[in-house]
Design a protein around this motif. Structure first.
Motif, PDB file in Angstrom:
ATOM      1  N   ALA A 216      -3.339   2.960 -16.232  1.00  0.00           N
ATOM      2  CA  ALA A 216      -2.446   2.138 -15.410  1.00  0.00           C
ATOM      3  C   ALA A 216      -2.021   2.910 -14.161  1.00  0.00           C
ATOM      4  CB  ALA A 216      -1.232   1.709 -16.216  1.00  0.00           C
ATOM      5  N   LEU A 219      -4.670   3.101 -11.640  1.00  0.00           N
ATOM      6  CA  LEU A 219      -4.918   1.844 -10.933  1.00  0.00           C
ATOM      7  C   LEU A 219      -3.761   1.483 -10.003  1.00  0.00           C
ATOM      8  CD1 LEU A 219      -6.533  -0.026 -13.910  1.00  0.00           C
ATOM      9  CD2 LEU A 219      -7.674   0.595 -11.791  1.00  0.00           C
ATOM     10  N   GLY A 220      -2.801   2.380  -9.884  1.00  0.00           N
ATOM     11  CA  GLY A 220      -1.752   2.184  -8.897  1.00  0.00           C
ATOM     12  C   GLY A 220      -0.413   1.756  -9.451  1.00  0.00           C
ATOM     13  N   ALA A 221      -0.248   1.800 -10.782  1.00  0.00           N
ATOM     14  CA  ALA A 221       1.027   1.381 -11.352  1.00  0.00           C
ATOM     15  C   ALA A 221       2.001   2.555 -11.373  1.00  0.00           C
ATOM     16  CB  ALA A 221       0.819   0.842 -12.760  1.00  0.00           C
ATOM     17  N   ALA A 225       6.237   0.069 -13.665  1.00  0.00           N
ATOM     18  CA  ALA A 225       5.245  -1.002 -13.793  1.00  0.00           C
ATOM     19  C   ALA A 225       4.375  -0.761 -15.018  1.00  0.00           C
ATOM     20  CB  ALA A 225       4.378  -1.072 -12.542  1.00  0.00           C
TER      21      ALA A 225
ATOM     22  N   TYR B 104      -5.945  -5.865 -12.598  1.00  0.00           N
ATOM     23  CA  TYR B 104      -4.723  -5.077 -12.745  1.00  0.00           C
ATOM     24  C   TYR B 104      -4.404  -4.232 -11.507  1.00  0.00           C
ATOM     25  CZ  TYR B 104      -1.166  -2.160 -14.951  1.00  0.00           C
ATOM     26  OH  TYR B 104       0.004  -1.530 -15.250  1.00  0.00           O
ATOM     27  N   GLY B 105      -5.413  -3.472 -11.056  1.00  0.00           N
ATOM     28  CA  GLY B 105      -5.201  -2.583  -9.912  1.00  0.00           C
ATOM     29  C   GLY B 105      -4.862  -3.344  -8.643  1.00  0.00           C
ATOM     30  N   ARG B 108      -1.245  -4.532  -8.742  1.00  0.00           N
ATOM     31  CA  ARG B 108      -0.305  -3.440  -8.441  1.00  0.00           C
ATOM     32  C   ARG B 108      -0.224  -3.200  -6.943  1.00  0.00           C
ATOM     33  NH1 ARG B 108      -0.101  -4.445 -12.946  1.00  0.00           N
ATOM     34  NH2 ARG B 108       1.548  -5.709 -12.123  1.00  0.00           N
ATOM     35  N   ASP B 109      -1.342  -3.430  -6.247  1.00  0.00           N
ATOM     36  CA  ASP B 109      -1.350  -3.220  -4.804  1.00  0.00           C
ATOM     37  C   ASP B 109      -0.824  -4.430  -4.043  1.00  0.00           C
ATOM     38  OD1 ASP B 109      -2.388  -0.800  -5.291  1.00  0.00           O
ATOM     39  OD2 ASP B 109      -4.327  -1.120  -4.317  1.00  0.00           O
TER      40      ASP B 109
END
Lengths: 313, 372
Positions: A216, A219-221, A225, B104-105, B108-109
């Motif tokens: 997570a 992936l940028g969380a 988050a 998902y990624g 988040r962006d």
């Protein structure tokens, strides 16, 4: 000739029983606790249910029989829902139910907020530390529950440890009322039921694959988050289990509101006890118990239905 | 491959990582250019995964610096780095569908819904999983999960894709097929791949460049062919492929070749001059099994005249395309030789058989002279 035939059928029968056992031993093992529950849970429930539709009598036992064997072949049934109607009409009972549910709900929420970080920390603790921490969680179970509640009375009393300490520090100049308040009941319930929240949460978080947290993050969380999108949904079964384990017994709790709340806190457990012991009104007491059971079981069954429809992963 | 004037995409300078008293990564320098498929190869515990995790930001370097795309990565959290990682276990979110895993990624962006959907669909089509979008990971096969993990890591269009043992969990057939798919994908997208693997065959197939790691250090960095044909040390020569290693000492240095006397005497080998050595140096001569000519003694003409040895076949493994022969020479030395089975054999009779007397030879240019 007929003699040998008999022995073969006997042998065949024994063989068949054996075969059946071999195929069904798992069912047999499950059947034992099942029968236990049936006998010691379901049977008493039906007795209580039976009493709850009876009428009060000054006799022993103090209620009317469900079935009256008269002159006819069939017995006459005497059942009434008067006791239930009485619970509904008397605002005291409704208020007590609502109050119990509210106290239990708030205590459950507080337990969850305390227990989740604790369980998480225990899971992430290094090997031998983990064991010690778990042991500390279970340590209170080694002493009597009643003893621990009495200890809280000592802590919370007007001349108790907490007040003495606060007076000595100079934070207060006369004792504050702690014991026999709703606050004391909250403290008692949260204290008592906290391990029941921590343990299922621990068992659930323990199974969590922490590489998912890395994934997570990758992936940028951000940490928050990650918590809300990965950790929380995956530990949801543990949260539900912990909440049920706290909420259900807390709703019907009798000892804690009786000892720590005194007469000032209305909880259904105390009402039930006083109907039963002080008023000797077994039918109303039974009705109180049945309604309590329904109030707790129906939402649980609904939740289960929804879960089953959504399907587990 | 690289023009020195441009900044490499990944620049690692003097990076070390200590766990207590254990040194996982020991003072590593590394430049990876944009578009490379770089493989970190080594046995377990050699530090390759730690190095990869430092690039991803899951571990911080004890010392040294990592620069990605011109930005210093010190103190930059994983979620803020321009890299994505494909995990060894895939680490797919079990409670989300394939679609949501991949999305998902992007979520988040804060990528807008329409674009998100389009990019997810595109990515799923690329890994041929479009019809599995609504499935949960546990409803997929190992190979499909691997492709979901790949899609999820690539959908954000990272500058660098880090792959931790990407094919480790697949069976052999699927692995070989996926290797080529991975290469095609990399070629198509132009993303820089950094792959960690312990499988030297996988490394050879995938890599544009390989770094062989041992005990936290780079032993050799080069193209697959460089690593295989000119290994720089005994370790690399034996780790990549197999090699017959002969310890010995230099007894003669000529213009073109060096003469090495094998330990235990009476074997002399002529090797091409590749490293500066002088008479008396102890060296190692390595010769790859497939670079030895072998023939039955009765077929003398088939072998060359340089580095001639005779022996008997002690062991034989028939692999179909090739056979592996273990030949014991008169001096008691055992050579491994691979021989292609170029003639179709019927009735189970092969060219070589157990206990056959054979002659081996190899030209001086086929052997490798190792000093370290």
């Amino acid at each position: 000739m007929p003699e040998t035939q008999l022995t073969t059928t006997q042998a065949g029968f024994v063989e068949k029983v054996f075969e059946w056992l071999q195929r069904n031993w798992a069912k047999l093992i499950i059947a034992i606790p099942f029968a236990w529950l049936l006998f010691f849970f379901l049977a008493p429930f039906f007795i209580v249910l039976k009493i709850s539709v009876a009428e009060l009598l000054i006799a022993s036992p103090p209620f009317t029989n469900l079935l009256e064997w008269g002159d006819g072949i069939l017995p006459s049934v005497s059942a009434s829902i008067d006791n239930y109607a009485y619970l509904w009409q008397d605002p005291l009972y409704v208020r007590t139910y609502l109050n119990s549910l509210q106290i239990a709900a708030v205590c459950t929420a507080i337990c969850l907020l305390i227990a989740y970080p604790m369980a998480y920390a225990i899971v992430r603790a290094p090997g031998n530390m983990k064991l010690i921490l778990l042991l500390l969680i279970m340590l209170p179970f080694w002493s009597s529950f009643l003893l621990r509640v009495y200890a809280w009375m000592g802590l919370l009393a007007d001349q108790g440890t907490i007040n003495d300490l606060l007076l000595w520090i100079g934070l207060i100049d006369k004792p504050i009322r702690l014991l026999y308040t709703e606050f004391a009941v909250y403290v008692g319930i949260v204290y008592t039921y906290l391990p029941f929240m921590i343990l299922p949460l621990y068992a659930n978080i323990e199974k969590l694959d922490f590489s998912l947290n890395d994934a997570a993050a990758d992936l940028g969380a951000r940490p928050a988050a990650t918590f809300f999108t990965v950790t929380l949904p995956l530990t949801w079964p543990g949260i539900v289990a912990g909440c049920l384990l706290v909420f259900i017994p807390a709703t019907g709790e009798f000892v804690i509101p009786d000892l720590l709340g005194g007469g000032n806190v209305l909880m259904i457990g105390r009402v039930l006890s006083s109907e039963f012991n002080a008023n000797h009104d077994w039918p109303v007491a039974s009705a109180v118990a049945v309604v309590l059971l329904l109030v707790l079981v129906i939402p649980m069954m609904l939740y289960h239905r929804i879960q089953a429809r959504e399907g587990a992963y | 491959m690289s023009t020195p004037a441009t900044e490499p995409l990944i620049r690692v300078r003097g990076v070390s990582k200590h766990f207590g008293s254990f040194t996982a990564v020991d003072n590593i320098d590394l430049d990876i250019e944009s578009g490379e498929l770089f493989v970190l190869l080594g046995g377990s515990g050699c530090g390759k995964t730690t190095l990869l995790r430092m690039l991803a930001g899951f571990e911080s370097a004890s010392s040294g610096s990592i620069t990605i795309d011109g930005a210093d990565m010190a103190g930059v959290e994983p979620y803020a780095r321009p890299v994505n990682m494909m995990f060894q276990s895939y680490a797919l979110f079990p409670h989300m569908t394939v679609e949501n895993n991949v999305a998902y990624g992007l979520k988040r962006d804060g990528v807008a819904r329409a674009e998100r959907r389009q990019r997810v669909d595109e990515m799923l089509a690329m890994v041929e999983l479009d019809s599995f979008a609504k499935r949960k990971p546990h409803q997929l096969s190992g190979g499909q999960r691997q492709r979901v993990a790949l899609a999820r890591a690539l959908v954000k269009r990272p500058k660098v894709l880090l792959l931790d043992e990407p094919l480790g969990a697949l069976d052999k057939r699927l692995r070989e097929q996926t290797q080529f798919e991975l290469m095609q994908l990399q070629d198509k997208l132009g993303t820089t791949f950094v792959v960690v693997t312990h499988d030297q065959e996988e490394a050879m197939t995938l890599a544009t460049r390989i770094a062989v790691m041992d005990e936290g250090r780079f032993v050799q960095v080069g193209s697959p062919a460089e690593i295989y044909e000119t290994p720089c040390s005994r370790f690399v020569a034996s780790f990549i492929g197999s090699a017959n290693m002969i310890e010995g000492s230099v007894i003669e240095v000529n213009g073109e070749t060096v003469v090495v006397e094998g330990e235990g005497g009476n074997n002399r080998f002529e090797v091409n001059h590749s490293e500066p050595v002088s008479v008396g140096d102890s060296v190692c001569l390595a010769i790859r099994p497939e670079k030895i000519d072998i023939a039955l003694v009765t077929d003398q003409a088939a072998t060359g005249s340089q580095n001639r040895l005779s022996g008997t076949i002690k062991e034989l493994a028939y692999l179909g395309g090739t056979s592996i022969l273990r030949v014991e020479t008169e001096g008691g030395r055992v050579f491994e030789v691979t021989s292609p089975n170029r003639l179709r054999s019927v009735s189970g009779k092969h060219v070589f058989d157990w206990d056959d007397a054979v002659t081996m030879s190899f030209p001086a240019s086929n052997a490798i002279l190792l000093t370290s």
